[in-house]
Design a protein around this motif. Sequence first.
Motif, PDB file in Angstrom:
ATOM      1  N   LYS A  17     -15.190  37.104 -38.370  1.00  0.00           N
ATOM      2  CA  LYS A  17     -16.587  37.109 -38.809  1.00  0.00           C
ATOM      3  C   LYS A  17     -17.068  35.691 -39.097  1.00  0.00           C
ATOM      4  CE  LYS A  17     -16.316  41.683 -40.987  1.00  0.00           C
ATOM      5  NZ  LYS A  17     -16.429  42.413 -42.280  1.00  0.00           N
ATOM      6  N   ASP A  23     -30.357  38.902 -48.243  1.00  0.00           N
ATOM      7  CA  ASP A  23     -30.418  40.214 -47.595  1.00  0.00           C
ATOM      8  C   ASP A  23     -31.413  40.228 -46.440  1.00  0.00           C
ATOM      9  OD1 ASP A  23     -28.455  41.521 -49.066  1.00  0.00           O
ATOM     10  OD2 ASP A  23     -29.852  42.130 -50.643  1.00  0.00           O
ATOM     11  N   GLY A  41     -26.145  42.360 -39.019  1.00  0.00           N
ATOM     12  CA  GLY A  41     -25.010  43.156 -39.457  1.00  0.00           C
ATOM     13  C   GLY A  41     -24.946  43.401 -40.941  1.00  0.00           C
ATOM     14  N   GLY A  42     -25.938  42.890 -41.688  1.00  0.00           N
ATOM     15  CA  GLY A  42     -25.984  43.129 -43.123  1.00  0.00           C
ATOM     16  C   GLY A  42     -24.914  42.374 -43.885  1.00  0.00           C
ATOM     17  N   ARG A  43     -24.693  42.802 -45.117  1.00  0.00           N
ATOM     18  CA  ARG A  43     -23.767  42.089 -45.993  1.00  0.00           C
ATOM     19  C   ARG A  43     -22.328  42.114 -45.494  1.00  0.00           C
ATOM     20  NH1 ARG A  43     -25.464  43.623 -52.258  1.00  0.00           N
ATOM     21  NH2 ARG A  43     -27.571  42.688 -52.225  1.00  0.00           N
ATOM     22  N   SER A  44     -21.978  43.156 -44.736  1.00  0.00           N
ATOM     23  CA  SER A  44     -20.596  43.282 -44.262  1.00  0.00           C
ATOM     24  C   SER A  44     -20.312  42.421 -43.035  1.00  0.00           C
ATOM     25  CB  SER A  44     -20.293  44.747 -43.930  1.00  0.00           C
ATOM     26  OG  SER A  44     -21.137  45.207 -42.872  1.00  0.00           O
ATOM     27  N   GLY A  45     -21.318  41.712 -42.539  1.00  0.00           N
ATOM     28  CA  GLY A  45     -21.150  40.971 -41.292  1.00  0.00           C
ATOM     29  C   GLY A  45     -20.643  39.557 -41.434  1.00  0.00           C
ATOM     30  N   ALA A  86     -17.854  36.569 -43.368  1.00  0.00           N
ATOM     31  CA  ALA A  86     -16.530  36.391 -43.968  1.00  0.00           C
ATOM     32  C   ALA A  86     -16.587  35.617 -45.277  1.00  0.00           C
ATOM     33  CB  ALA A  86     -15.618  35.660 -42.988  1.00  0.00           C
ATOM     34  N   LEU A 113     -21.796  40.573 -52.258  1.00  0.00           N
ATOM     35  CA  LEU A 113     -21.434  40.629 -50.844  1.00  0.00           C
ATOM     36  C   LEU A 113     -19.969  41.007 -50.630  1.00  0.00           C
ATOM     37  CD1 LEU A 113     -24.177  39.132 -50.753  1.00  0.00           C
ATOM     38  CD2 LEU A 113     -23.252  37.734 -48.910  1.00  0.00           C
ATOM     39  N   HIS A 114     -19.245  41.229 -51.736  1.00  0.00           N
ATOM     40  CA  HIS A 114     -17.824  41.602 -51.672  1.00  0.00           C
ATOM     41  C   HIS A 114     -17.030  40.584 -50.852  1.00  0.00           C
ATOM     42  CE1 HIS A 114     -18.970  45.396 -53.497  1.00  0.00           C
ATOM     43  NE2 HIS A 114     -19.864  45.580 -52.532  1.00  0.00           N
ATOM     44  N   LEU A 115     -17.188  39.329 -51.232  1.00  0.00           N
ATOM     45  CA  LEU A 115     -16.549  38.241 -50.509  1.00  0.00           C
ATOM     46  C   LEU A 115     -15.532  37.536 -51.399  1.00  0.00           C
ATOM     47  CD1 LEU A 115     -19.712  36.620 -48.878  1.00  0.00           C
ATOM     48  CD2 LEU A 115     -18.054  38.121 -47.752  1.00  0.00           C
TER      49      LEU A 115
END
Length: 317
Positions: free
Chosen positions: A2, A43, A50-54, A56, A89-91
């Motif tokens: 990503k 956002d 791909g949004g927040r999951s797109g 790394a 963003l869960h990063l």
Amino acid sequence: MKPYLLGDIGGTNARFALCEQGAIGPIERSHTADLPTFLDAVDAYLAPRGGRSGIAGAAIAVAGPVANGRCSLTNSNWTVDQEALRQALHLRDVVVVNDFAAIARSLPRLGKADLVAIGGGKAVPGEPALVFGPGTGLGVACLFAGPEGDIVIPSEGGHATLASTNERQDAIIRHLRSRYGHVSAERVLSGSGLVALYDSIATIDRKIVAVRDAAGITSAALEGSCDVCRAALDIFCAILGNVSGSLALTFGARGGVYIAGGIVPRFPAHLPRTEFREQFEAKGRYRSYLQDIPTWVITHPEAAMVGLSSMIDKTML
């Protein structure tokens, strides 16, 4: 793999791009006033990608002091928070730095085509290199070569008290002090500062002038269509030289002085015609010291993004 999110967040504009395997993709710009928060802007940019999951990870440069990964922008109501961004963003990999610290990190990656030389001698390899410049505000940072890699020291030197070098500048600073109290370098060396200079000169000289923004003042000055605009721009450049010379002495910047920001790169050909370099060197017994220090204007349009991409290469991957 990503891509990483890059962000260059100023008081007026927010720029975003994706960086994949060291290559920076197209840069998208928006106005900070158009969205209520920084996360809203993130956002809005990521939604069609791909949004927040797109992504790394993220590397964000912000126009203001950063403490513990958090910055409330000096010239905007946005707050950029490293930990809040990481959680939202869960990063794992998120870094927030001062925007001029990011530009400082770009210096080793800039080429001749990205710079315009404005006098001086030759940079001394391994010595500190200063980067500063006016835009919405006045940013300052310095790059030092350390034994284990480059070290960047961000600074709020733009808010240091402005000193004058002649009676004309005395009168302008006195007028600005009557309006603002404290007169910092940024009070003059910024977009709003150029307007303040223009208004001050018109008041002092008892001239009736049109209402203009910084871009309008610059255009009229370069076209030669307004004497007050030309005087404002030339004094702006002289004060730019004075402040940059003081900063070069402060940091011992024998590695060179680099001028960035959104204003000066619009007129690099005009700068040598002003008192910029004379005021840069006019430091009494240290004139010869400053004569040997080269000065450049950074013309690369996205130097902060270049610096952020280098941080990804070195600290995240």
